[in-house]
Design a protein around this motif. Structure first.
Motif, PDB file in Angstrom:
ATOM      1  N   UNK A  30      46.897 -15.168 126.695  1.00 11.02           N
ATOM      2  CA  UNK A  30      48.260 -15.360 127.193  1.00 11.02           C
ATOM      3  C   UNK A  30      49.121 -15.825 126.027  1.00 11.02           C
ATOM      4  N   UNK A  31      50.094 -15.012 125.637  1.00  7.65           N
ATOM      5  CA  UNK A  31      51.026 -15.393 124.575  1.00  7.65           C
ATOM      6  C   UNK A  31      52.308 -15.895 125.221  1.00  7.65           C
ATOM      7  N   UNK A  32      52.744 -17.087 124.795  1.00  8.98           N
ATOM      8  CA  UNK A  32      53.922 -17.719 125.364  1.00  8.98           C
ATOM      9  C   UNK A  32      54.871 -18.042 124.222  1.00  8.98           C
ATOM     10  N   UNK A  33      56.083 -17.489 124.303  1.00  6.03           N
ATOM     11  CA  UNK A  33      57.063 -17.734 123.245  1.00  6.03           C
ATOM     12  C   UNK A  33      58.137 -18.687 123.745  1.00  6.03           C
ATOM     13  N   UNK A  34      58.516 -19.629 122.883  1.00  2.66           N
ATOM     14  CA  UNK A  34      59.523 -20.633 123.216  1.00  2.66           C
ATOM     15  C   UNK A  34      60.724 -20.473 122.298  1.00  2.66           C
TER      16      UNK A  34
END
Length: 127
Positions: free
Chosen positions: A33-37
């Motif tokens: 799971x890639x999560x960008x902020x």
């Protein structure tokens, strides 16, 4: 491959106990799971963020309502360096039945649950 071709790979044939073991070997579901902020909320020298629940001993692979607890299977996030992937990205892993459940959810629901997870562990609702 081994399960399908064991009879032609070994001479003499493997004992029954070994064949039974081969038939039981399995690989489950494992998702990244890639999560960008918009901006990093972690320290600049941070490489990994571990999530440790107060009641971790109660976590089981056989949870009665996986729809409410699947997110707890994510135990850490690795900070992805900008040279590897965009700007402010974390990489989490989830496996097993929880990963299979997550795959059935709309992306917006996964995003909401991960955001709540981050809020729970940081105490910062602005992230």
């Amino acid at each position: 491959y081994l399960k399908k071709h064991h009879s032609t790979l070994f001479s003499p044939a493997l004992p029954d106990q070994k064949l039974q073991s081969i038939q039981k070997i399995g690989f489950g579901t494992c998702d990244k799971i890639l999560v960008e902020f918009e901006s990093p909320w972690w320290d600049a020298d941070c490489e990994i963020i571990y999530l440790v629940w107060d009641d971790e001993e109660d976590i089981s692979d056989h949870v009665s309502d996986i729809s409410k607890t699947w997110i707890r299977k994510i135990s850490s996030f690795t900070v992805v360096t900008p040279s590897e992937r965009g700007n402010h990205v974390l990489c989490g892993w989830i496996s097993g039945h929880e990963a299979e459940h997550m795959e059935t959810l709309p992306e917006e629901e996964v995003r909401r649950c991960i955001t709540e997870l981050i809020h729970t562990f940081t105490g910062d609702p602005s992230i």
